[in-house]
Scaffold this motif. Structure first.
Motif, PDB file in Angstrom:
ATOM      1  N   PRO A 139       0.816  -1.222   0.000  1.00  0.00           N
ATOM      2  CA  PRO A 139       0.000   0.000   0.000  1.00  0.00           C
ATOM      3  C   PRO A 139       0.844   1.263   0.000  1.00  0.00           C
ATOM      4  CG  PRO A 139      -0.781  -1.568   1.649  1.00  0.00           C
ATOM      5  CD  PRO A 139       0.550  -2.067   1.162  1.00  0.00           C
ATOM      6  N   GLU A 140       0.186   2.393  -0.312  1.00  0.00           N
ATOM      7  CA  GLU A 140       0.817   3.702  -0.293  1.00  0.00           C
ATOM      8  C   GLU A 140      -0.122   4.703   0.371  1.00  0.00           C
ATOM      9  OE1 GLU A 140      -1.666   4.914  -1.936  1.00  0.00           O
ATOM     10  OE2 GLU A 140      -1.236   5.095  -4.064  1.00  0.00           O
ATOM     11  N   ALA A 141       0.302   5.953   0.421  1.00  0.00           N
ATOM     12  CA  ALA A 141      -0.489   7.050   0.990  1.00  0.00           C
ATOM     13  C   ALA A 141      -0.821   6.827   2.462  1.00  0.00           C
ATOM     14  CB  ALA A 141      -1.773   7.270   0.184  1.00  0.00           C
ATOM     15  N   ALA A 142       0.026   6.064   3.165  1.00  0.00           N
ATOM     16  CA  ALA A 142      -0.182   5.717   4.576  1.00  0.00           C
ATOM     17  C   ALA A 142      -1.439   4.888   4.779  1.00  0.00           C
ATOM     18  CB  ALA A 142      -0.197   6.961   5.465  1.00  0.00           C
ATOM     19  N   SER A 143      -1.917   4.247   3.708  1.00  0.00           N
ATOM     20  CA  SER A 143      -3.141   3.449   3.827  1.00  0.00           C
ATOM     21  C   SER A 143      -2.935   2.207   4.682  1.00  0.00           C
ATOM     22  CB  SER A 143      -3.667   3.057   2.442  1.00  0.00           C
ATOM     23  OG  SER A 143      -2.682   2.386   1.678  1.00  0.00           O
ATOM     24  N   SER A 144      -1.689   1.734   4.815  1.00  0.00           N
ATOM     25  CA  SER A 144      -1.445   0.586   5.689  1.00  0.00           C
ATOM     26  C   SER A 144      -1.705   0.940   7.149  1.00  0.00           C
ATOM     27  CB  SER A 144      -0.015   0.072   5.519  1.00  0.00           C
ATOM     28  OG  SER A 144       0.930   1.059   5.905  1.00  0.00           O
ATOM     29  N   PHE A 145      -1.668   2.220   7.477  1.00  0.00           N
ATOM     30  CA  PHE A 145      -2.025   2.694   8.815  1.00  0.00           C
ATOM     31  C   PHE A 145      -3.458   3.203   8.872  1.00  0.00           C
ATOM     32  CE2 PHE A 145      -2.392   6.551  11.503  1.00  0.00           C
ATOM     33  CZ  PHE A 145      -2.364   5.934  12.743  1.00  0.00           C
ATOM     34  N   LEU A 146      -3.838   4.044   7.917  1.00  0.00           N
ATOM     35  CA  LEU A 146      -5.133   4.710   7.976  1.00  0.00           C
ATOM     36  C   LEU A 146      -6.300   3.766   7.723  1.00  0.00           C
ATOM     37  CD1 LEU A 146      -4.215   8.038   6.142  1.00  0.00           C
ATOM     38  CD2 LEU A 146      -4.634   7.723   8.592  1.00  0.00           C
ATOM     39  N   ALA A 147      -6.142   2.794   6.814  1.00  0.00           N
ATOM     40  CA  ALA A 147      -7.250   1.883   6.535  1.00  0.00           C
ATOM     41  C   ALA A 147      -7.637   1.057   7.762  1.00  0.00           C
ATOM     42  CB  ALA A 147      -6.928   0.985   5.344  1.00  0.00           C
ATOM     43  N   PRO A 148      -6.687   0.423   8.481  1.00  0.00           N
ATOM     44  CA  PRO A 148      -7.073  -0.281   9.701  1.00  0.00           C
ATOM     45  C   PRO A 148      -7.668   0.648  10.760  1.00  0.00           C
ATOM     46  CG  PRO A 148      -4.920  -1.019   8.970  1.00  0.00           C
ATOM     47  CD  PRO A 148      -5.279   0.179   8.141  1.00  0.00           C
ATOM     48  N   GLN A 149      -7.155   1.880  10.856  1.00  0.00           N
ATOM     49  CA  GLN A 149      -7.701   2.832  11.818  1.00  0.00           C
ATOM     50  C   GLN A 149      -9.160   3.141  11.514  1.00  0.00           C
ATOM     51  OE1 GLN A 149      -6.105   4.832  14.551  1.00  0.00           O
ATOM     52  NE2 GLN A 149      -4.899   2.950  14.439  1.00  0.00           N
ATOM     53  N   LEU A 150      -9.480   3.289  10.243  1.00  0.00           N
ATOM     54  CA  LEU A 150     -10.831   3.665   9.830  1.00  0.00           C
ATOM     55  C   LEU A 150     -11.779   2.469   9.792  1.00  0.00           C
ATOM     56  CD1 LEU A 150     -12.732   5.876   8.593  1.00  0.00           C
ATOM     57  CD2 LEU A 150     -11.974   5.046   6.352  1.00  0.00           C
ATOM     58  N   MET A 151     -11.334   1.385   9.182  1.00  0.00           N
ATOM     59  CA  MET A 151     -12.210   0.245   8.891  1.00  0.00           C
ATOM     60  C   MET A 151     -12.200  -0.831   9.959  1.00  0.00           C
ATOM     61  SD  MET A 151     -11.016  -0.338   4.925  1.00  0.00           S
ATOM     62  CE  MET A 151     -11.008   0.976   3.724  1.00  0.00           C
ATOM     63  N   GLY A 152     -11.163  -0.813  10.822  1.00  0.00           N
ATOM     64  CA  GLY A 152     -10.892  -1.956  11.675  1.00  0.00           C
ATOM     65  C   GLY A 152      -9.972  -2.909  10.934  1.00  0.00           C
ATOM     66  N   TYR A 153      -9.187  -3.682  11.696  1.00  0.00           N
ATOM     67  CA  TYR A 153      -8.168  -4.511  11.051  1.00  0.00           C
ATOM     68  C   TYR A 153      -8.766  -5.528  10.087  1.00  0.00           C
ATOM     69  CZ  TYR A 153      -4.235  -7.501  10.133  1.00  0.00           C
ATOM     70  OH  TYR A 153      -3.273  -8.216   9.483  1.00  0.00           O
ATOM     71  N   ALA A 154      -9.836  -6.200  10.489  1.00  0.00           N
ATOM     72  CA  ALA A 154     -10.380  -7.287   9.666  1.00  0.00           C
ATOM     73  C   ALA A 154     -10.819  -6.793   8.289  1.00  0.00           C
ATOM     74  CB  ALA A 154     -11.538  -7.964  10.391  1.00  0.00           C
ATOM     75  N   ARG A 155     -11.521  -5.686   8.261  1.00  0.00           N
ATOM     76  CA  ARG A 155     -11.997  -5.172   6.977  1.00  0.00           C
ATOM     77  C   ARG A 155     -10.850  -4.585   6.163  1.00  0.00           C
ATOM     78  NH1 ARG A 155     -18.086  -2.683   7.572  1.00  0.00           N
ATOM     79  NH2 ARG A 155     -19.073  -4.607   6.860  1.00  0.00           N
ATOM     80  N   ALA A 156      -9.912  -3.945   6.829  1.00  0.00           N
ATOM     81  CA  ALA A 156      -8.761  -3.416   6.107  1.00  0.00           C
ATOM     82  C   ALA A 156      -7.942  -4.548   5.505  1.00  0.00           C
ATOM     83  CB  ALA A 156      -7.888  -2.576   7.042  1.00  0.00           C
TER      84      ALA A 156
END
Length: 258
Positions: A139-156
């Motif tokens: 991933p890029e754009a810090a999505s490896s951090f932001l996606a789990p923060q927003l979606m929860g780990y399972a959905r990310a």
């Protein structure tokens, strides 16, 4: 005099700058020149006191197919001042409200840039995907951090490891977007919301945004650097070369498998 750049349009009116991806015939796939234009627009909007909010939009049929693969392979980002990194830094640190209108496919950066927006409105035809693993990349754009923060780990994990698209209803449930409307109404809604923001005290908007993002700003900056290093390394490895070769051989993007 050089011909005006047509692939990214900018327009400022009553306190709102609009950045429009305007390469519809190429599915709004983003070139280095487009990244540079968007980075410049964000920098100008940040410095211009008359700009109080920014809207990023595409066409009602397509937001963005992600990176233009041919352009990307011919001139991969090699330094921190490359256009894509300038854009990512610009959008992640932009101090004023950012509003996005998304219709149709939003692939790769088309989805990850939304993680840095404050309000996102989607057409009911929107389809989001982050298919980096499918291309042998990370991933890029810090999505490896932001996606789990927003979606929860399972959905990310489902979104980032499988790389499969998810539709607007799922994005709404995740909290990635604020509202779903017909595609013909998304851009107009984003502009109405941006005008509401522009009517408010700018100092209050900026301080509220700063406080909300304060706990993650340093992590986002650090993660972008780490992702960029991994991305560059993985781009040279066999898995990515094979995936990109297969992609180019198809000639026609398949948004369900990108």
């Amino acid at each position: 005099m050089s011909e005006p750049f047509k692939d990214v349009l900018t327009h400022t009116e009553t306190g709102v700058m609009t950045i429009t991806l305007n390469r519809v015939e190429k599915k709004n796939s983003i070139t280095a020149a487009m990244y540079a234009a968007m980075a410049d627009a964000l920098q100008a909007a940040s410095a211009d006191a008359s700009v109080r909010a920014v809207v990023i939009q595409g066409h009602e049929s397509i937001f963005s197919a992600g990176n233009d693969i041919g352009d990307f392979l011919n001139g991969p980002a090699s330094t921190s001042e490359s256009p894509v990194f300038r854009f990512l830094r610009g959008i992640s640190t932009f101090p004023k409200p950012l509003v996005a209108a998304v219709c149709g496919p939003a692939v790769g950066i088309g989805t990850t840039l939304l993680l840095h927006c404050d309000l996102v409105y989607a057409g009911d035809n929107a389809a989001f995907s982050m298919p980096f693993v499918n291309l042998g990349l990370c991933p890029e754009a810090a999505s490896s951090f932001l996606a789990p923060q927003l979606m929860g780990y399972a959905r990310a994990a489902e979104a980032l490891l499988l790389g499969e698209p998810f539709m607007a209803e799922v994005a709404l449930e995740m909290g990635l977007i604020n509202r779903i409307v017909p595609p013909s109404e998304a851009n107009a809604l984003a502009h109405r919301q941006a005008q509401k923001l522009a009517a408010k005290p700018l100092s209050a908007l900026m301080e509220t945004k700063r406080l909300m993002k304060k706990g993650q700003a340093a992590i986002v900056a650090e993660r972008m650097v780490e992702e960029g290093a991994s991305f560059g390394r993985m781009l040279k490895e066999p898995a990515a070369r094979e995936a990109f070769g297969a992609f180019m051989a198809k000639r026609k993007p398949d948004f369900s498998k990108l």
